[in-house]
Design a protein around this motif. Sequence first.
Motif, PDB file in Angstrom:
ATOM      1  N   THR A 185       6.775   4.142  37.534  1.00 27.11           N
ATOM      2  CA  THR A 185       7.840   4.618  38.277  1.00 27.11           C
ATOM      3  C   THR A 185       7.692   5.696  38.236  1.00 27.11           C
ATOM      4  O   THR A 185       6.839   6.347  37.134  1.00 27.11           O
ATOM      5  CB  THR A 185       8.873   4.113  37.733  1.00 27.11           C
ATOM      6  N   HIS A 223       9.973   9.731  37.532  1.00 26.02           N
ATOM      7  CA  HIS A 223       9.961  10.161  36.089  1.00 26.02           C
ATOM      8  C   HIS A 223      10.878  11.308  36.328  1.00 26.02           C
ATOM      9  O   HIS A 223      10.388  12.469  37.034  1.00 26.02           O
ATOM     10  CB  HIS A 223       9.846   9.365  35.324  1.00 26.02           C
ATOM     11  N   HIS A 245       7.042  13.057  31.044  1.00 29.15           N
ATOM     12  CA  HIS A 245       8.274  12.198  31.122  1.00 29.15           C
ATOM     13  C   HIS A 245       9.529  11.673  30.251  1.00 29.15           C
ATOM     14  O   HIS A 245       9.847  12.172  29.085  1.00 29.15           O
ATOM     15  CB  HIS A 245       7.373  10.468  30.673  1.00 29.15           C
ATOM     16  N   PRO A 268      13.870  11.415  31.287  1.00 28.66           N
ATOM     17  CA  PRO A 268      15.175  10.717  32.135  1.00 28.66           C
ATOM     18  C   PRO A 268      14.971  11.123  33.117  1.00 28.66           C
ATOM     19  O   PRO A 268      14.843  12.043  32.968  1.00 28.66           O
ATOM     20  CB  PRO A 268      15.779  10.223  30.707  1.00 28.66           C
ATOM     21  N   GLN A 299      14.469   7.314  34.754  1.00 32.42           N
ATOM     22  CA  GLN A 299      13.312   6.992  35.599  1.00 32.42           C
ATOM     23  C   GLN A 299      13.578   6.645  36.858  1.00 32.42           C
ATOM     24  O   GLN A 299      14.850   6.428  37.989  1.00 32.42           O
ATOM     25  CB  GLN A 299      13.358   5.445  35.524  1.00 32.42           C
ATOM     26  N   ILE A 313      12.485  16.011  38.808  1.00 25.67           N
ATOM     27  CA  ILE A 313      12.279  14.384  38.822  1.00 25.67           C
ATOM     28  C   ILE A 313      10.665  15.007  39.425  1.00 25.67           C
ATOM     29  O   ILE A 313      10.156  15.487  40.728  1.00 25.67           O
ATOM     30  CB  ILE A 313      13.148  13.508  39.448  1.00 25.67           C
TER      31      ILE A 313
END
Length: 256
Positions: free
Chosen positions: A173, A175, A182, A184, A186, A205
């Motif tokens: 995905t 992220h 990476h 949070p 997702q 993101i």
Amino acid sequence: MITFKKDHELVNMRRAGQIVAEVLMGLKDLVKPGVSTGELDEWVEKYIRDQGAIPSEKGYRVPGIPTPYPNSICASINNEVVHGIPQYERKLKLGDIISIDVMACYNGYHGDAAFSYPVGEISEDRLRLLAVTKNSLDIGIAQARSGNTVGDIGFAIEKYITGQGFGIVRDYTGHGLGRNPHEPPQVPNFGRPGRGVTLKPGMTIAIEPMVMAGREEVVTGSDGWVVLTADGSDAAHFEKTVLITKDGAEIFTPWK
Ligand code: MF3
Ligand code: CO
């Protein structure tokens, strides 16, 4: 924890993103028959370091994979979806497609983007796969604004891709990112409108549709990294890092 970036952090993320975009645009001239993915990796690493940045992927560890990632780009050819490890023995051939994913870290902050290139003249089917995957990223970015959710992004991408008769990679995905490559939340390339984390100003993101021409199943190769389509069909991948603002998304990796 979802992090909301302050102005001084955004300055560094813009710079990291700019470097990544320059790399991906510079590669347009280098991607051609006969060049090896090892040579492309070497050029990218030098370019990133010459800008005073660090290639984030080199030495990066992903949960579940015992070995650190060895190179500065992921170079995934034809039926390879993501995480293809560059090799000097692996030369591009006329008609191939190659997805290159690059991350750079500037002053402690990461930028992340990917682009899928034709190697010379390619088939109509491959042209359409690249065009549709690229469009799907724009369609996802159009949903990236304060008040919308990650489900709105995923739904828009999924609806478009499946409507075009292609498959979506569901095991990997998009992220959040910032101080870490990476973070949070997702950002799946599928979802339901209004569901999932709500986007707010200051969130950064990476949106990255990974699309398959065939069946929706992937397998991991013997090096533990490369992800391939299970049925051997072609795959494509486009990615940008964006900042959520009051009125929409600011693109941090402005490749064209
Ligand atoms: N840049 C990839 C992404 O889009 C991550 C690659 S992980 C690596 O999230 F270790 F393979 F580099
Ligand atoms: Co990414």
